[in-house]
Structures are given as C-alpha cells and as structure tokens.
Design a protein around this motif. Structure first.
Motif, PDB file in Angstrom:
ATOM      1  N   ARG A  80       0.836  -1.180  -0.098  1.00 28.91           N
ATOM      2  CA  ARG A  80       0.017   0.013   0.105  1.00 28.91           C
ATOM      3  C   ARG A  80       0.858   1.161  -0.051  1.00 28.91           C
ATOM      4  NH1 ARG A  80      -3.227  -0.986   4.862  1.00 28.91           N
ATOM      5  NH2 ARG A  80      -3.134   1.129   5.138  1.00 28.91           N
ATOM      6  N   CYS A  81       2.049   1.223   0.844  1.00 31.49           N
ATOM      7  CA  CYS A  81       2.797   2.426   0.691  1.00 31.49           C
ATOM      8  C   CYS A  81       3.900   2.461  -0.432  1.00 31.49           C
ATOM      9  CB  CYS A  81       3.582   2.170   2.063  1.00 31.49           C
ATOM     10  SG  CYS A  81       2.815   2.439   3.422  1.00 31.49           S
ATOM     11  N   ASP A  85       2.743   6.967   6.233  1.00 28.23           N
ATOM     12  CA  ASP A  85       1.464   6.256   6.619  1.00 28.23           C
ATOM     13  C   ASP A  85       0.614   5.856   5.674  1.00 28.23           C
ATOM     14  OD1 ASP A  85      -0.880   6.129   8.029  1.00 28.23           O
ATOM     15  OD2 ASP A  85      -1.126   8.373   8.615  1.00 28.23           O
ATOM     16  N   ASN A 122      -2.541   4.683   5.522  1.00 25.98           N
ATOM     17  CA  ASN A 122      -3.849   4.999   5.466  1.00 25.98           C
ATOM     18  C   ASN A 122      -4.033   6.538   4.562  1.00 25.98           C
ATOM     19  OD1 ASN A 122      -4.944   2.797   6.697  1.00 25.98           O
ATOM     20  ND2 ASN A 122      -4.537   3.704   8.678  1.00 25.98           N
ATOM     21  N   SER A 123      -3.121   7.488   5.142  1.00 21.55           N
ATOM     22  CA  SER A 123      -3.327   8.799   4.666  1.00 21.55           C
ATOM     23  C   SER A 123      -2.462   9.240   3.281  1.00 21.55           C
ATOM     24  CB  SER A 123      -3.088   9.958   5.683  1.00 21.55           C
ATOM     25  OG  SER A 123      -2.044   9.931   5.984  1.00 21.55           O
ATOM     26  N   GLY A 124      -1.342   8.380   3.233  1.00 19.94           N
ATOM     27  CA  GLY A 124      -0.472   8.500   2.277  1.00 19.94           C
ATOM     28  C   GLY A 124       0.673   9.665   2.705  1.00 19.94           C
ATOM     29  N   ASP A 125       0.289  10.226   3.966  1.00 24.42           N
ATOM     30  CA  ASP A 125       1.414  11.345   4.424  1.00 24.42           C
ATOM     31  C   ASP A 125       2.623  10.506   4.655  1.00 24.42           C
ATOM     32  OD1 ASP A 125      -0.652  13.098   4.199  1.00 24.42           O
ATOM     33  OD2 ASP A 125      -1.219  13.042   6.355  1.00 24.42           O
ATOM     34  N   TYR A 126       3.734  11.604   4.382  1.00 25.94           N
ATOM     35  CA  TYR A 126       5.129  10.915   4.586  1.00 25.94           C
ATOM     36  C   TYR A 126       6.162  12.057   5.346  1.00 25.94           C
ATOM     37  CZ  TYR A 126       6.465  13.037   0.525  1.00 25.94           C
ATOM     38  OH  TYR A 126       6.752  14.159  -0.603  1.00 25.94           O
ATOM     39  N   ASN A 148       3.509  11.254  17.594  1.00 23.87           N
ATOM     40  CA  ASN A 148       2.037  11.407  16.763  1.00 23.87           C
ATOM     41  C   ASN A 148       1.851  10.129  15.877  1.00 23.87           C
ATOM     42  OD1 ASN A 148       2.157  14.152  17.101  1.00 23.87           O
ATOM     43  ND2 ASN A 148       3.497  14.864  15.784  1.00 23.87           N
ATOM     44  N   PRO A 202       0.313   7.179  14.092  1.00 21.63           N
ATOM     45  CA  PRO A 202      -0.722   7.123  13.108  1.00 21.63           C
ATOM     46  C   PRO A 202      -1.651   6.036  13.545  1.00 21.63           C
ATOM     47  CG  PRO A 202       1.238   6.101  12.236  1.00 21.63           C
ATOM     48  CD  PRO A 202       1.538   6.503  13.484  1.00 21.63           C
ATOM     49  N   LYS A 203      -3.057   5.959  12.842  1.00 24.31           N
ATOM     50  CA  LYS A 203      -3.923   4.980  13.345  1.00 24.31           C
ATOM     51  C   LYS A 203      -3.569   3.531  13.094  1.00 24.31           C
ATOM     52  CE  LYS A 203      -7.663   7.990  12.758  1.00 24.31           C
ATOM     53  NZ  LYS A 203      -8.997   8.470  11.859  1.00 24.31           N
ATOM     54  N   GLU A 204      -2.628   3.315  11.918  1.00 20.49           N
ATOM     55  CA  GLU A 204      -2.116   1.930  11.496  1.00 20.49           C
ATOM     56  C   GLU A 204      -0.428   2.181  11.625  1.00 20.49           C
ATOM     57  OE1 GLU A 204      -2.009  -1.192   8.025  1.00 20.49           O
ATOM     58  OE2 GLU A 204      -3.535   0.326   7.804  1.00 20.49           O
TER      59      GLU A 204
END
Length: 106
Positions: free
Chosen positions: A40-41, A64, A66-70, A86, A88-90
């Motif tokens: 997914r990443c 992350d 889920n959000s695709g933030d990095y 901070n 992440p959820k996963e």
C-alpha cells in the motif's frame, strides 16, 4: 589496597518483559501483514523516491499507509521518536531513500 571484583550474579527478567517465541503461523501472519502494508505504501515511495534521493540520499522516509502522508529524517531514531509523539492509526512503514528502500545487503 586492591579492590576485588564482585561476583557476577545473573539477574532474572520479570515475566511481563519476556518475549515469547511466535508460532510459525503467527510469523507467517505478521509477514503477510507487513507485505500488505508495504504494497500500500510502495506507490507513494516510488513516486517521491527519485525526487528526494537527489537531495536526501539514504535518509529515512516514514509513510502512513492510510493517509499517504510521509516525512523524512536523516536519523532513524529521530524518525521513530516523531512516530511515538504522533502515532498514526495504523503502523507506518519506514524505508531508506535509496534505489531499493533498504539499508545494507543480505
């Protein structure tokens, strides 16, 4: 006066801190979950890798799923500390910004 060294005494690790071995099924499950998270990443990593490698070669990238933030950090321990502050959820994925996304060789 010469001091004699104290006798070494092994200490016992409290039961709550002992790591129990995983069964082969649990190991396979963890491996499959890690691979699914990386898949997914991976598109995000592939998209930004070439751009960031030119200026931040061998830095760490934390993605992350889920959000695709990095974000990127030069030191792995600093990156992990930011994840702890901070979360992440996963679980996030940590890779190196190089040709393979890994460090060293096997």
């Amino acid at each position: 006066m010469v001091k004699t060294p104290l006798a070494w005494k092994p200490r016992r690790i409290p039961e709550k801190y002992k790591k129990h071995p995983l069964s082969p099924q649990d190991k396979a499950k963890q491996s499959a979950e890690n691979e699914a998270r990386w898949q997914r990443c991976r598109p995000i990593f592939e998209r930004v890798r070439d751009e960031l490698m030119s200026t931040h070669y061998n830095w760490y990238i934390v993605i992350d799923p889920n959000s695709g933030d990095y974000f990127i950090e030069e030191d792995e321990l600093v990156a992990i500390q930011k994840l702890i502050e901070n979360p992440p959820k996963e679980e996030a994925v940590i890779r190196r910004l190089n040709e393979t996304g890994t460090c060293g060789s096997i």
